[in-house]
Design a protein around this motif. Structure first.
Motif, PDB file in Angstrom:
ATOM      1  N   LEU A   2       0.848  -1.360  -0.172  1.00  0.00           N
ATOM      2  CA  LEU A   2       0.084  -0.142   0.511  1.00  0.00           C
ATOM      3  C   LEU A   2       0.801   1.290   0.244  1.00  0.00           C
ATOM      4  CD1 LEU A   2      -3.382  -0.897   2.272  1.00  0.00           C
ATOM      5  CD2 LEU A   2      -3.162  -0.582  -0.040  1.00  0.00           C
ATOM      6  N   VAL A   3       1.840   1.638   1.007  1.00  0.00           N
ATOM      7  CA  VAL A   3       2.898   2.533   0.763  1.00  0.00           C
ATOM      8  C   VAL A   3       3.527   2.880  -0.359  1.00  0.00           C
ATOM      9  CG1 VAL A   3       4.841   3.368   1.697  1.00  0.00           C
ATOM     10  CG2 VAL A   3       3.380   2.104   3.660  1.00  0.00           C
ATOM     11  N   ALA A   4       3.965   1.901  -1.393  1.00  0.00           N
ATOM     12  CA  ALA A   4       4.286   1.653  -2.369  1.00  0.00           C
ATOM     13  C   ALA A   4       3.632   2.119  -3.185  1.00  0.00           C
ATOM     14  CB  ALA A   4       4.873  -0.154  -3.059  1.00  0.00           C
ATOM     15  N   GLY A   5       2.148   2.402  -3.376  1.00  0.00           N
ATOM     16  CA  GLY A   5       1.191   2.615  -4.610  1.00  0.00           C
ATOM     17  C   GLY A   5       1.263   3.618  -4.500  1.00  0.00           C
ATOM     18  N   VAL A   6       0.811   4.292  -2.750  1.00  0.00           N
ATOM     19  CA  VAL A   6       0.729   6.162  -2.672  1.00  0.00           C
ATOM     20  C   VAL A   6       2.304   6.369  -3.519  1.00  0.00           C
ATOM     21  CG1 VAL A   6       0.538   7.234  -0.629  1.00  0.00           C
ATOM     22  CG2 VAL A   6      -0.653   5.324  -0.338  1.00  0.00           C
ATOM     23  N   VAL A   7       3.703   5.802  -2.819  1.00  0.00           N
ATOM     24  CA  VAL A   7       4.467   6.802  -3.183  1.00  0.00           C
ATOM     25  C   VAL A   7       4.358   7.136  -4.708  1.00  0.00           C
ATOM     26  CG1 VAL A   7       6.967   6.508  -3.604  1.00  0.00           C
ATOM     27  CG2 VAL A   7       5.995   5.950  -1.398  1.00  0.00           C
ATOM     28  N   LEU A   8       3.591   5.783  -4.957  1.00  0.00           N
ATOM     29  CA  LEU A   8       4.484   5.610  -7.173  1.00  0.00           C
ATOM     30  C   LEU A   8       3.404   6.310  -7.920  1.00  0.00           C
ATOM     31  CD1 LEU A   8       5.122   4.399  -9.884  1.00  0.00           C
ATOM     32  CD2 LEU A   8       3.852   1.859  -9.150  1.00  0.00           C
ATOM     33  N   PHE A   9       1.786   7.005  -6.776  1.00  0.00           N
ATOM     34  CA  PHE A   9       1.059   7.514  -7.733  1.00  0.00           C
ATOM     35  C   PHE A   9       1.536   9.225  -8.027  1.00  0.00           C
ATOM     36  CE2 PHE A   9      -2.798  10.098  -6.537  1.00  0.00           C
ATOM     37  CZ  PHE A   9      -2.601   9.904  -7.937  1.00  0.00           C
ATOM     38  N   ALA A  10       2.394   9.230  -6.727  1.00  0.00           N
ATOM     39  CA  ALA A  10       3.144  10.815  -6.536  1.00  0.00           C
ATOM     40  C   ALA A  10       3.992  10.725  -7.265  1.00  0.00           C
ATOM     41  CB  ALA A  10       3.256  10.311  -5.151  1.00  0.00           C
ATOM     42  N   VAL A  11       5.214  10.128  -7.484  1.00  0.00           N
ATOM     43  CA  VAL A  11       5.441  10.487  -8.664  1.00  0.00           C
ATOM     44  C   VAL A  11       4.928   9.932  -9.902  1.00  0.00           C
ATOM     45  CG1 VAL A  11       7.966   9.064  -9.370  1.00  0.00           C
ATOM     46  CG2 VAL A  11       7.771   8.407  -7.750  1.00  0.00           C
ATOM     47  N   ALA A  12       4.065   9.373 -10.066  1.00  0.00           N
ATOM     48  CA  ALA A  12       3.588   9.174 -11.907  1.00  0.00           C
ATOM     49  C   ALA A  12       2.730  10.502 -11.958  1.00  0.00           C
ATOM     50  CB  ALA A  12       2.486   8.421 -11.772  1.00  0.00           C
ATOM     51  N   LYS A  13       1.851  11.018 -10.284  1.00  0.00           N
ATOM     52  CA  LYS A  13       1.333  12.275 -11.351  1.00  0.00           C
ATOM     53  C   LYS A  13       2.078  12.996 -11.100  1.00  0.00           C
ATOM     54  CE  LYS A  13      -0.010  13.247  -6.504  1.00  0.00           C
ATOM     55  NZ  LYS A  13      -1.491  13.752  -5.387  1.00  0.00           N
ATOM     56  N   SER A  14       3.151  13.503 -10.707  1.00  0.00           N
ATOM     57  CA  SER A  14       3.861  14.806 -11.468  1.00  0.00           C
ATOM     58  C   SER A  14       4.839  15.349 -12.551  1.00  0.00           C
ATOM     59  CB  SER A  14       5.450  14.383 -10.752  1.00  0.00           C
ATOM     60  OG  SER A  14       6.678  13.459 -10.930  1.00  0.00           O
ATOM     61  N   LEU A  15       4.268  14.165 -13.693  1.00  0.00           N
ATOM     62  CA  LEU A  15       4.043  14.595 -15.161  1.00  0.00           C
ATOM     63  C   LEU A  15       2.564  14.899 -15.373  1.00  0.00           C
ATOM     64  CD1 LEU A  15       5.528  13.499 -17.552  1.00  0.00           C
ATOM     65  CD2 LEU A  15       4.889  11.612 -18.279  1.00  0.00           C
ATOM     66  N   PRO A  16       2.829  15.669 -16.385  1.00  0.00           N
ATOM     67  CA  PRO A  16       1.779  16.880 -16.170  1.00  0.00           C
ATOM     68  C   PRO A  16       0.553  15.681 -17.124  1.00  0.00           C
ATOM     69  CG  PRO A  16       3.758  18.469 -16.515  1.00  0.00           C
ATOM     70  CD  PRO A  16       3.995  17.157 -16.303  1.00  0.00           C
TER      71      PRO A  16
END
Length: 263
Positions: free
Chosen positions: A110-124
């Motif tokens: 679950l933590v990995a999912g949150v961090v991965l989403f944070a990284v992915a959404k930083s791309l416009p």
């Protein structure tokens, strides 16, 4: 009694692993599952268009390979509730340890999912509804589904039955290889290679079907970031666990022992 990978590693003089606490084992499982989900699913989400299914499959296999050698001496490197279930059924670990392993693995995913989403959404250009987060699915949510220009599903992908077959059989294969590769008659120090390559081959075959789970923690970690995935999540918990049990039974049938704990 056949030693587990952890017990075999404990014979090595390179580290004082005999004194590792239970808490450190649980932490290792949480961290290991985090790394597996973040690095492997992250490859699919961030670099999938560049490396293709082969690259994603190798990411899963290579990540598990190095984790076996990195945390195997500490926790046995399950990083997968289905693998833990197989160990539990054979008596390699207690029910209490299995339960806490599951909790640690789920938290790590679950933590990995949150961090991965944070990284992915930083791309416009990233759009959660369109791009998702590498979740598993069948039918309209299968990677093989054909979508129209406005996102509507023109043709469904692989169905429920195909998903059940691959998740049960391929999880059984993975768990069997894990158990067999760490058996005392195997070359346990090559276990990481055989286990990692098995996971890579599994992904090569099944990514087009349902994005490959064979690991409930991997599915849980990213399902809540992708539309439609939570409704199908139950299947990627149930059927990998069924496959884990089947893999343990296959190991028992061929190797002829349970390795039950004394306590």
């Amino acid at each position: 009694m056949s030693p587990t990978a952890q017990e075999v590693f404990e014979k090595e003089p390179i580290s004082d692993v005999k004194n590792i606490s239970e808490v450190k084992k649980y932490i290792a499982e949480g961290i290991g599952t985090f790394v597996l989900v973040f690095a492997s699913v992250g490859t699919a989400v961030i670099a999938g268009a560049k490396v293709g299914n082969l690259g994603v499959a190798l990411a899963f296999g290579l990540t598990l390979l190095f984790l076996v050698y990195a945390i195997g001496p500490i926790s046995g490197c399950h990083v997968n509730p289905a693998v833990t279930f197989g160990h539990l059924l054979l008596g390699r670990i207690s029910a209490v340890t299995a339960g806490i392993y599951w909790i640690a693995q789920v938290i790590g995913g679950l933590v990995a999912g949150v961090v991965l989403f944070a990284v992915a959404k930083s791309l416009p250009s990233y759009d959660r509804a369109t791009n998702g987060l590498g979740a598993n699915g069948w039918g309209d949510h299968s990677p093989s589904a054909i979508h129209g220009p406005l996102g509507s599903v023109l043709q469904s992908g692989y169905g429920f039955g195909a998903m059940v077959v691959v998740e049960v059989l391929l999880t059984a294969l993975l768990v069997f290889v894990v158990l067999a590769s760490t058996d005392q008659i195997s070359d346990v120090f090559m276990a990481g290679i055989s286990i990692g390559l098995t996971l890579a081959v599994i992904h090569l075959m099944s990514i087009p079907i349902d994005n490959t789970s064979v690991n409930p923690a991997r599915s849980l970690g990213v399902a809540f970031f992708q539309d439609g995935a939570p409704k199908q999540l139950w299947a990627f918990i149930v059927f990998p666990l069924v496959g884990g049990a089947l893999g343990a039974l296959a190991y028992r049938a061929l190797f002829g022992r349970y390795d039950r704990l004394d306590d």
